[in-house]
Design a protein around this motif. Structure first.
Motif, PDB file in Angstrom:
ATOM      1  N   ARG A   1     -18.092  -3.423  12.423  1.00 33.68           N
ATOM      2  CA  ARG A   1     -19.211  -4.161  13.009  1.00 33.68           C
ATOM      3  C   ARG A   1     -19.698  -3.410  14.241  1.00 33.68           C
ATOM      4  O   ARG A   1     -18.894  -2.912  15.041  1.00 33.68           O
ATOM      5  N   LEU A   2     -21.013  -3.338  14.381  1.00 37.18           N
ATOM      6  CA  LEU A   2     -21.639  -2.685  15.523  1.00 37.18           C
ATOM      7  C   LEU A   2     -22.435  -3.705  16.332  1.00 37.18           C
ATOM      8  O   LEU A   2     -22.966  -4.671  15.784  1.00 37.18           O
ATOM      9  N   SER A   3     -22.534  -3.464  17.632  1.00 35.84           N
ATOM     10  CA  SER A   3     -23.467  -4.204  18.486  1.00 35.84           C
ATOM     11  C   SER A   3     -24.315  -3.189  19.224  1.00 35.84           C
ATOM     12  O   SER A   3     -23.786  -2.286  19.878  1.00 35.84           O
ATOM     13  N   ILE A   4     -25.626  -3.322  19.095  1.00 35.52           N
ATOM     14  CA  ILE A   4     -26.559  -2.414  19.765  1.00 35.52           C
ATOM     15  C   ILE A   4     -27.366  -3.219  20.774  1.00 35.52           C
ATOM     16  O   ILE A   4     -27.987  -4.225  20.427  1.00 35.52           O
ATOM     17  N   ARG A   5     -27.332  -2.793  22.015  1.00 33.68           N
ATOM     18  CA  ARG A   5     -28.194  -3.362  23.049  1.00 33.68           C
ATOM     19  C   ARG A   5     -29.243  -2.303  23.378  1.00 33.68           C
ATOM     20  O   ARG A   5     -28.897  -1.173  23.730  1.00 33.68           O
ATOM     21  N   PHE A   6     -30.504  -2.685  23.254  1.00 36.94           N
ATOM     22  CA  PHE A   6     -31.548  -1.664  23.294  1.00 36.94           C
ATOM     23  C   PHE A   6     -32.698  -2.061  24.209  1.00 36.94           C
ATOM     24  O   PHE A   6     -32.984  -3.236  24.398  1.00 36.94           O
ATOM     25  N   ASN A   7     -33.326  -1.033  24.754  1.00 34.26           N
ATOM     26  CA  ASN A   7     -34.431  -1.245  25.682  1.00 34.26           C
ATOM     27  C   ASN A   7     -35.768  -1.244  24.946  1.00 34.26           C
ATOM     28  O   ASN A   7     -35.818  -1.250  23.717  1.00 34.26           O
ATOM     29  N   ASP A   8     -36.853  -1.244  25.726  1.00 33.69           N
ATOM     30  CA  ASP A   8     -38.173  -1.386  25.110  1.00 33.69           C
ATOM     31  C   ASP A   8     -38.699  -0.100  24.482  1.00 33.69           C
ATOM     32  O   ASP A   8     -39.837  -0.066  24.021  1.00 33.69           O
ATOM     33  N   GLU A   9     -37.850   0.929  24.422  1.00 35.07           N
ATOM     34  CA  GLU A   9     -38.213   2.123  23.660  1.00 35.07           C
ATOM     35  C   GLU A   9     -37.785   2.007  22.195  1.00 35.07           C
ATOM     36  O   GLU A   9     -38.089   2.888  21.384  1.00 35.07           O
ATOM     37  N   GLN A  10     -37.066   0.943  21.873  1.00 33.38           N
ATOM     38  CA  GLN A  10     -36.542   0.750  20.526  1.00 33.38           C
ATOM     39  C   GLN A  10     -37.026  -0.582  19.953  1.00 33.38           C
ATOM     40  O   GLN A  10     -37.471  -1.461  20.697  1.00 33.38           O
ATOM     41  N   ARG A  11     -36.909  -0.711  18.645  1.00 29.51           N
ATOM     42  CA  ARG A  11     -37.153  -1.978  17.958  1.00 29.51           C
ATOM     43  C   ARG A  11     -35.959  -2.283  17.065  1.00 29.51           C
ATOM     44  O   ARG A  11     -35.374  -1.386  16.443  1.00 29.51           O
ATOM     45  N   GLY A  12     -35.600  -3.556  16.986  1.00 26.42           N
ATOM     46  CA  GLY A  12     -34.424  -3.928  16.222  1.00 26.42           C
ATOM     47  C   GLY A  12     -34.480  -3.499  14.776  1.00 26.42           C
ATOM     48  O   GLY A  12     -33.505  -2.970  14.218  1.00 26.42           O
ATOM     49  N   GLU A  13     -35.629  -3.697  14.122  1.00 29.37           N
ATOM     50  CA  GLU A  13     -35.729  -3.355  12.698  1.00 29.37           C
ATOM     51  C   GLU A  13     -35.611  -1.852  12.477  1.00 29.37           C
ATOM     52  O   GLU A  13     -35.062  -1.403  11.457  1.00 29.37           O
ATOM     53  N   ASN A  14     -36.115  -1.055  13.423  1.00 33.02           N
ATOM     54  CA  ASN A  14     -35.999   0.397  13.291  1.00 33.02           C
ATOM     55  C   ASN A  14     -34.552   0.852  13.445  1.00 33.02           C
ATOM     56  O   ASN A  14     -34.101   1.769  12.740  1.00 33.02           O
ATOM     57  N   LEU A  15     -33.833   0.229  14.364  1.00 34.96           N
ATOM     58  CA  LEU A  15     -32.429   0.577  14.557  1.00 34.96           C
ATOM     59  C   LEU A  15     -31.617   0.214  13.315  1.00 34.96           C
ATOM     60  O   LEU A  15     -30.752   0.985  12.874  1.00 34.96           O
ATOM     61  N   ALA A  16     -31.878  -0.961  12.761  1.00 34.48           N
ATOM     62  CA  ALA A  16     -31.172  -1.372  11.551  1.00 34.48           C
ATOM     63  C   ALA A  16     -31.454  -0.409  10.411  1.00 34.48           C
ATOM     64  O   ALA A  16     -30.541  -0.035   9.645  1.00 34.48           O
ATOM     65  N   ALA A  17     -32.706   0.020  10.283  1.00 33.97           N
ATOM     66  CA  ALA A  17     -33.067   0.959   9.204  1.00 33.97           C
ATOM     67  C   ALA A  17     -32.388   2.312   9.420  1.00 33.97           C
ATOM     68  O   ALA A  17     -31.939   2.941   8.452  1.00 33.97           O
ATOM     69  N   MET A  18     -32.307   2.777  10.664  1.00 34.28           N
ATOM     70  CA  MET A  18     -31.655   4.056  10.963  1.00 34.28           C
ATOM     71  C   MET A  18     -30.178   4.024  10.582  1.00 34.28           C
ATOM     72  O   MET A  18     -29.658   4.945   9.938  1.00 34.28           O
ATOM     73  N   ILE A  19     -29.480   2.941  10.966  1.00 30.62           N
ATOM     74  CA  ILE A  19     -28.058   2.828  10.649  1.00 30.62           C
ATOM     75  C   ILE A  19     -27.859   2.721   9.139  1.00 30.62           C
ATOM     76  O   ILE A  19     -26.953   3.336   8.561  1.00 30.62           O
ATOM     77  N   THR A  20     -28.710   1.975   8.472  1.00 31.12           N
ATOM     78  CA  THR A  20     -28.601   1.826   7.019  1.00 31.12           C
ATOM     79  C   THR A  20     -28.739   3.168   6.321  1.00 31.12           C
ATOM     80  O   THR A  20     -27.962   3.500   5.413  1.00 31.12           O
ATOM     81  N   ALA A  21     -29.719   3.954   6.729  1.00 33.70           N
ATOM     82  CA  ALA A  21     -29.922   5.267   6.110  1.00 33.70           C
ATOM     83  C   ALA A  21     -28.727   6.184   6.344  1.00 33.70           C
ATOM     84  O   ALA A  21     -28.287   6.895   5.425  1.00 33.70           O
TER      85      ALA A  21
END
Length: 379
Positions: free
Chosen positions: A257-277
């Motif tokens: 399990r991962l937890s990502i805390r991200f700033n306004d340079e990122q979007r949650g859906e993009n991070l999820a897609a990156m990890i999935t790929a």
């Protein structure tokens, strides 16, 4: 409405603490708050949302006035479980010296008590005030503030400015307010294999090496370096699970399990897609499940932030740091409604045993909130 003497924030905080309200909260603690608000002229609506296991959750919307500027105050009456080792009962408010002890004293029954006490000292015809109070902030937050927002939309309740009473102060009351928060996404990775005897690896398929490669690649990622308003985004591995009690068996699955805390340079859906790929490159048959708790947001500099900071400065003499640090709060939902600022008590003891608030801080916070109300409604 006849004029009333201003409420004592300490007495109200004690009454709220004395009503156990481990998340998800319902019942007695909302009775206490309603009984304080109704004599002040607030129209109080309460409703239940959700079912087990994440509910039921009680929510409260209280509105006073119907004209002029509208200031909304958001908060939560639910608390985290008290745990063991308290000096006295977690829900037995105790004053010792200048400290009031009890679960929720800081996070955030104390702040709610201070705001209600502040509102009691402001004439009802000064403008419109609302309290947006949930019993589901410390939990999954599925049936709390988002349900309140839907209810507010139906009712036509639209604040011009929002204040959240989370404990934002660090070393002294007034040294920090929050003008934004990082986003949060949790990701579950499940890599399948084929179980078998360790002496016959050719008859099995060990998923652990693939998961290790995946996590090594994830650990090497630098998402960004932060910016003027936000610290860098970070990815943390928060759990590993194989569940294999035997020493001579290759397991059928390995999970993380991962937890990502991200700033306004990122979007949650993009991070999820990156990890999935990335996961599918190493393990095409793996499954990846993501849950976005909230996107990063910030309130831009302007009159509302300056007004709250000015009230803090005038009462405490401190110039508050305008921060985006810390975890998530229900401001991640509410920020779409109006400019939002978070400000409240010192957070040193929140979620700890023997949680306590300094009584002088409760009175000072009441004075700050009263100043915010008076200046906000007079804008």
């Amino acid at each position: 409405m006849a004029s009333l003497s201003p409420l004592d924030p300490v007495a109200l905080a004690q009454s709220l603490i004395a009503a156990p309200s481990v998340t998800p909260a319902t019942g007695a603690v909302f009775d206490v708050l309603e009984s304080a608000l109704v004599p002040l002229g607030f129209a109080v609506e309460r409703f239940i949302d959700g079912e087990a296991p994440d509910g039921p959750v009680e929510n409260l919307l209280a509105v006073r006035g119907g004209s002029g500027k509208h200031l909304g105050f958001a908060g939560h009456l639910d608390v985290v479980p008290p745990g063991e080792g308290w000096t006295t009962g977690a829900f037995e408010p105790r004053i010792h010296g200048e400290l009031l002890y009890g679960r929720g004293a800081v996070d955030m029954k104390g702040s709610i008590a201070a705001f209600v006490a502040a509102a009691s000292a402001v004439p009802a015809d000064a403008g419109t005030l609302s309290l947006i109070i949930t019993g589901d902030e410390e939990g999954p937050a599925e049936h709390g503030t988002r349900a309140l927002m839907r209810h507010m939309e139906v009712r036509g309740v639209t604040p011009d400015m929002l204040l959240v009473g989370e404990p934002t102060s660090v070393n002294r009351l007034g040294d920090m307010l929050k003008i934004g928060r990082r986003g949060s996404v949790n990701i579950w990775i499940s890599v399948p294999g084929k179980e078998g005897h360790v002496a016959y690896p050719h008859l099995a398929d060990n998923p652990i090496p693939r998961l290790i490669r995946i996590l090594a690649r994830i650990d090497a990622i630098t998402l960004d370096h932060g910016n003027a308003l936000f610290q860098p985004s970070n990815i943390e591995v928060t759990n590993l699970h194989v569940g294999n009690p035997a020493t001579n068996v290759i397991p059928p699955v390995a999970e993380a399990r991962l937890s990502i805390r991200f700033n306004d340079e990122q979007r949650g859906e993009n991070l999820a897609a990156m990890i999935t790929a990335l996961v599918q490159e190493e393990a095409p048959d793996a499954t990846v499940t993501a849950k976005i708790s909230g996107e990063a947001f910030r309130t831009r500099p302007g009159p509302w932030v300056d007004l709250v900071a000015g009230a803090i400065r005038d009462v405490t003499g401190l110039e508050p740091d305008r921060s985006t640090t810390g975890g998530t709060s229900d401001a991640r939902f509410l920020h779409v409604l109006a400019p939002i600022v978070e400000f409240g008590l010192c957070n040193a003891t929140m979620h700890k045993r023997d949680e306590a608030v300094a009584i002088p801080d409760l009175h000072a916070l009441t004075a700050i909130y009263r100043t915010v109300i008076e200046r906000g409604l007079a804008k």
